[in-house]
Design a protein around this motif. Structure first.
Motif, PDB file in Angstrom:
ATOM      1  N   LEU A 137       0.844  -1.237  -0.056  1.00  0.00           N
ATOM      2  CA  LEU A 137       0.058  -0.144  -0.018  1.00  0.00           C
ATOM      3  C   LEU A 137       0.768   1.486  -0.040  1.00  0.00           C
ATOM      4  O   LEU A 137       1.499   1.429   0.791  1.00  0.00           O
ATOM      5  CB  LEU A 137      -0.934  -0.020   1.080  1.00  0.00           C
ATOM      6  CG  LEU A 137      -1.850   1.363   1.383  1.00  0.00           C
ATOM      7  CD1 LEU A 137      -2.694   1.557   0.156  1.00  0.00           C
ATOM      8  CD2 LEU A 137      -2.548   1.049   2.716  1.00  0.00           C
ATOM      9  N   LEU A 138       0.803   2.102  -1.055  1.00  0.00           N
ATOM     10  CA  LEU A 138       1.575   3.271  -1.248  1.00  0.00           C
ATOM     11  C   LEU A 138       0.552   4.408  -0.989  1.00  0.00           C
ATOM     12  O   LEU A 138      -0.397   4.663  -1.631  1.00  0.00           O
ATOM     13  CB  LEU A 138       2.246   3.387  -2.435  1.00  0.00           C
ATOM     14  CG  LEU A 138       3.165   4.624  -2.876  1.00  0.00           C
ATOM     15  CD1 LEU A 138       4.247   4.477  -1.776  1.00  0.00           C
ATOM     16  CD2 LEU A 138       3.441   4.255  -4.321  1.00  0.00           C
ATOM     17  N   CYS A 139       0.893   5.321   0.125  1.00  0.00           N
ATOM     18  CA  CYS A 139       0.116   6.390   0.480  1.00  0.00           C
ATOM     19  C   CYS A 139       0.690   7.622   0.055  1.00  0.00           C
ATOM     20  O   CYS A 139       1.737   8.101   0.306  1.00  0.00           O
ATOM     21  CB  CYS A 139      -0.298   6.419   1.949  1.00  0.00           C
ATOM     22  SG  CYS A 139      -1.229   7.912   2.720  1.00  0.00           S
ATOM     23  N   LEU A 140       0.259   8.407  -0.886  1.00  0.00           N
ATOM     24  CA  LEU A 140       0.896   9.648  -1.447  1.00  0.00           C
ATOM     25  C   LEU A 140       0.094  10.936  -0.973  1.00  0.00           C
ATOM     26  O   LEU A 140      -0.901  10.721  -1.082  1.00  0.00           O
ATOM     27  CB  LEU A 140       0.566   9.664  -3.133  1.00  0.00           C
ATOM     28  CG  LEU A 140       1.250   8.243  -3.811  1.00  0.00           C
ATOM     29  CD1 LEU A 140       0.868   8.230  -5.461  1.00  0.00           C
ATOM     30  CD2 LEU A 140       2.710   8.291  -3.499  1.00  0.00           C
ATOM     31  N   ILE A 141       0.975  11.692  -0.547  1.00  0.00           N
ATOM     32  CA  ILE A 141       0.268  12.927   0.151  1.00  0.00           C
ATOM     33  C   ILE A 141       0.999  14.237  -0.484  1.00  0.00           C
ATOM     34  O   ILE A 141       2.203  14.334  -0.818  1.00  0.00           O
ATOM     35  CB  ILE A 141       0.618  13.221   1.551  1.00  0.00           C
ATOM     36  CG1 ILE A 141       0.114  11.868   2.337  1.00  0.00           C
ATOM     37  CG2 ILE A 141       0.347  14.267   2.177  1.00  0.00           C
ATOM     38  CD1 ILE A 141       0.609  11.555   3.821  1.00  0.00           C
ATOM     39  N   ALA A 142      -0.011  15.218  -0.954  1.00  0.00           N
ATOM     40  CA  ALA A 142       0.568  16.499  -1.538  1.00  0.00           C
ATOM     41  C   ALA A 142      -0.746  17.513  -1.612  1.00  0.00           C
ATOM     42  O   ALA A 142      -1.963  16.990  -1.248  1.00  0.00           O
ATOM     43  CB  ALA A 142       1.191  16.360  -3.207  1.00  0.00           C
ATOM     44  N   ARG A 143      -0.349  18.810  -1.782  1.00  0.00           N
ATOM     45  CA  ARG A 143      -1.650  19.489  -1.837  1.00  0.00           C
ATOM     46  C   ARG A 143      -2.697  19.236  -3.203  1.00  0.00           C
ATOM     47  O   ARG A 143      -4.003  19.663  -2.784  1.00  0.00           O
ATOM     48  CB  ARG A 143      -1.206  20.991  -1.465  1.00  0.00           C
ATOM     49  CG  ARG A 143      -0.612  21.320  -0.517  1.00  0.00           C
ATOM     50  CD  ARG A 143      -0.003  22.784  -0.378  1.00  0.00           C
ATOM     51  NE  ARG A 143       1.068  22.921  -1.201  1.00  0.00           N
ATOM     52  CZ  ARG A 143       1.823  23.945  -1.477  1.00  0.00           C
ATOM     53  NH1 ARG A 143       1.393  25.100  -0.890  1.00  0.00           N
ATOM     54  NH2 ARG A 143       2.741  24.201  -2.465  1.00  0.00           N
ATOM     55  N   ASN A 144      -2.063  19.203  -4.091  1.00  0.00           N
ATOM     56  CA  ASN A 144      -2.799  19.332  -5.313  1.00  0.00           C
ATOM     57  C   ASN A 144      -3.364  17.635  -5.857  1.00  0.00           C
ATOM     58  O   ASN A 144      -2.720  16.772  -6.041  1.00  0.00           O
ATOM     59  CB  ASN A 144      -1.802  19.519  -6.532  1.00  0.00           C
ATOM     60  CG  ASN A 144      -2.436  19.964  -7.837  1.00  0.00           C
ATOM     61  OD1 ASN A 144      -3.329  18.993  -8.395  1.00  0.00           O
ATOM     62  ND2 ASN A 144      -2.139  21.063  -8.394  1.00  0.00           N
ATOM     63  N   GLN A 145      -4.637  17.582  -5.693  1.00  0.00           N
ATOM     64  CA  GLN A 145      -5.447  16.278  -5.982  1.00  0.00           C
ATOM     65  C   GLN A 145      -5.257  15.623  -7.151  1.00  0.00           C
ATOM     66  O   GLN A 145      -4.892  14.577  -7.456  1.00  0.00           O
ATOM     67  CB  GLN A 145      -6.701  16.353  -5.629  1.00  0.00           C
ATOM     68  CG  GLN A 145      -7.595  15.015  -5.681  1.00  0.00           C
ATOM     69  CD  GLN A 145      -7.212  14.044  -4.721  1.00  0.00           C
ATOM     70  OE1 GLN A 145      -7.294  14.207  -3.472  1.00  0.00           O
ATOM     71  NE2 GLN A 145      -6.772  12.645  -5.103  1.00  0.00           N
ATOM     72  N   GLN A 146      -5.236  16.694  -8.240  1.00  0.00           N
ATOM     73  CA  GLN A 146      -5.289  16.361  -9.616  1.00  0.00           C
ATOM     74  C   GLN A 146      -3.609  15.872  -9.767  1.00  0.00           C
ATOM     75  O   GLN A 146      -3.680  14.754 -10.480  1.00  0.00           O
ATOM     76  CB  GLN A 146      -5.705  17.631 -10.502  1.00  0.00           C
ATOM     77  CG  GLN A 146      -6.933  17.817 -10.431  1.00  0.00           C
ATOM     78  CD  GLN A 146      -7.270  19.096 -11.458  1.00  0.00           C
ATOM     79  OE1 GLN A 146      -6.592  19.962 -11.650  1.00  0.00           O
ATOM     80  NE2 GLN A 146      -8.384  18.834 -12.187  1.00  0.00           N
ATOM     81  N   ALA A 147      -2.779  16.588  -9.341  1.00  0.00           N
ATOM     82  CA  ALA A 147      -1.434  15.857  -9.868  1.00  0.00           C
ATOM     83  C   ALA A 147      -1.198  14.742  -8.910  1.00  0.00           C
ATOM     84  O   ALA A 147      -0.389  13.998  -9.659  1.00  0.00           O
ATOM     85  CB  ALA A 147      -0.390  17.052  -8.926  1.00  0.00           C
ATOM     86  N   LEU A 148      -1.632  14.404  -7.809  1.00  0.00           N
ATOM     87  CA  LEU A 148      -1.509  13.374  -7.257  1.00  0.00           C
ATOM     88  C   LEU A 148      -2.380  12.085  -8.017  1.00  0.00           C
ATOM     89  O   LEU A 148      -1.650  10.960  -8.316  1.00  0.00           O
ATOM     90  CB  LEU A 148      -2.295  13.326  -5.690  1.00  0.00           C
ATOM     91  CG  LEU A 148      -1.394  13.962  -4.612  1.00  0.00           C
ATOM     92  CD1 LEU A 148      -2.497  13.868  -3.313  1.00  0.00           C
ATOM     93  CD2 LEU A 148      -0.240  13.086  -4.300  1.00  0.00           C
ATOM     94  N   ASP A 149      -3.516  12.292  -8.521  1.00  0.00           N
ATOM     95  CA  ASP A 149      -4.001  11.492  -9.418  1.00  0.00           C
ATOM     96  C   ASP A 149      -3.267  11.102 -10.428  1.00  0.00           C
ATOM     97  O   ASP A 149      -3.255   9.696 -10.676  1.00  0.00           O
ATOM     98  CB  ASP A 149      -5.509  11.867  -9.752  1.00  0.00           C
ATOM     99  CG  ASP A 149      -6.413  12.100  -8.495  1.00  0.00           C
ATOM    100  OD1 ASP A 149      -6.190  11.409  -7.519  1.00  0.00           O
ATOM    101  OD2 ASP A 149      -7.436  12.858  -8.964  1.00  0.00           O
TER     102      ASP A 149
END
Length: 270
Positions: free
Chosen positions: A37-49
């Motif tokens: 399971l890889l949990c990715l965190i950042a401010r920008n939801q679209q860029a995370l997607d």
């Protein structure tokens, strides 16, 4: 068992939408074992997607990806973050390895110390660089500390040059120095956890380009000089260097490790 060697892994990466964080997500995804399971965190939801889609395209169905849009400079967002990360992972003992990489960062260089009177901005920066890191470490340790079968590693991205006094580097240098010491303390307190402060060197990222916004011409000139050096690398190489250090597992826990001694291979992993 060696960390990252096809082991079922739980991993958190902050600042995962671009730069080194984005590269780490891609490089790590192909090393983890099934049911990771890889949990990715950042401010920008679209860029995370976008990062998540690239990870799935690279690693396939063997890894699950969770994206959490969070502002680590905001106290309310940070307070809710641990529940978002760990609230639904189920039986944490199923992971052979657990890894958190504090990569999110900022380098405000546009003002001299005499001009820094924006208290809200200062508090937000310290929340991003220090408070959020401490809070996320607490959540990580609460979840995995007592699980003897899980290899535990906590990593922060640092910069040795950040310990030096640099004009306009007041907040950045203060936070880097404090965080390096924080991680040394953490290593002493948690001997069963591998603790690493990793210096990737000068990397071609948006944050590096903040040197060109410095109010001081010497700092701007140093940025241009650094960019011309052979050890100025791309994010993918920085990610590879970090993962190699973690895999080799030869570092002293709590130490600051330079990862830019050998940067000849800049090709992404396949």
């Amino acid at each position: 068992m060696t960390l990252l060697n096809n082991v079922t892994t739980f991993a958190v990466i902050t600042g995962a939408s671009r730069g080194i964080g984005h590269a780490l997500a891609l490089e790590l995804s192909v090393k983890c074992g099934p049911n990771s399971l890889l949990c990715l965190i950042a401010r920008n939801q679209q860029a995370l997607d976008v990062t998540a889609r690239e990870v799935k395209g690279k690693a396939g169905d063997k890894i699950d990806v969770e994206c959490i849009a969070a502002d680590l400079s905001n106290g309310k967002s940070v307070a809710e973050l641990n529940h978002s990360i760990y609230g639904n992972i189920g039986d944490a003992s199923r992971f052979g390895a657990a890894l958190i990489i504090h990569n999110a960062g900022s380098m405000p260089l546009t003002k001299f110390s005499r001009e820094m009177d924006d208290i809200e901005f200062i508090q937000g920066f310290n929340m991003l660089k220090l408070t959020s890191v401490m809070a996320m470490n607490v959540g990580f340790l609460k979840t995995f500390r007592e699980i003897d079968t899980t290899l535990k590693t906590i990593v922060q991205m640092t910069f040795i040059g950040g310990r030096l006094a640099v004009k306009t580097g007041h907040l950045y240098c203060m936070a880097k120095t404090a965080r390096d010491v924080l991680f040394k303390v953490l290593a002493l307190e948690e001997p069963e956890v591998r603790v690493l402060s990793f210096d990737p060197g000068s990397v071609d990222t948006v944050m590096f380009n903040a040197v060109y916004d410095s109010a001081d011409p010497e700092v701007r000139a140093f940025g241009e000089f650094s960019k011309q050096q052979p050890n100025f690398i791309q994010p993918v190489q920085a990610a590879k260097n970090l993962l190699r250090v973690i895999e080799e597992d030869k570092f002293e826990s709590g130490a600051v490790v330079r990862g830019f001694e050998d940067n000849e291979d800049n090709s992404p992993s396949t």
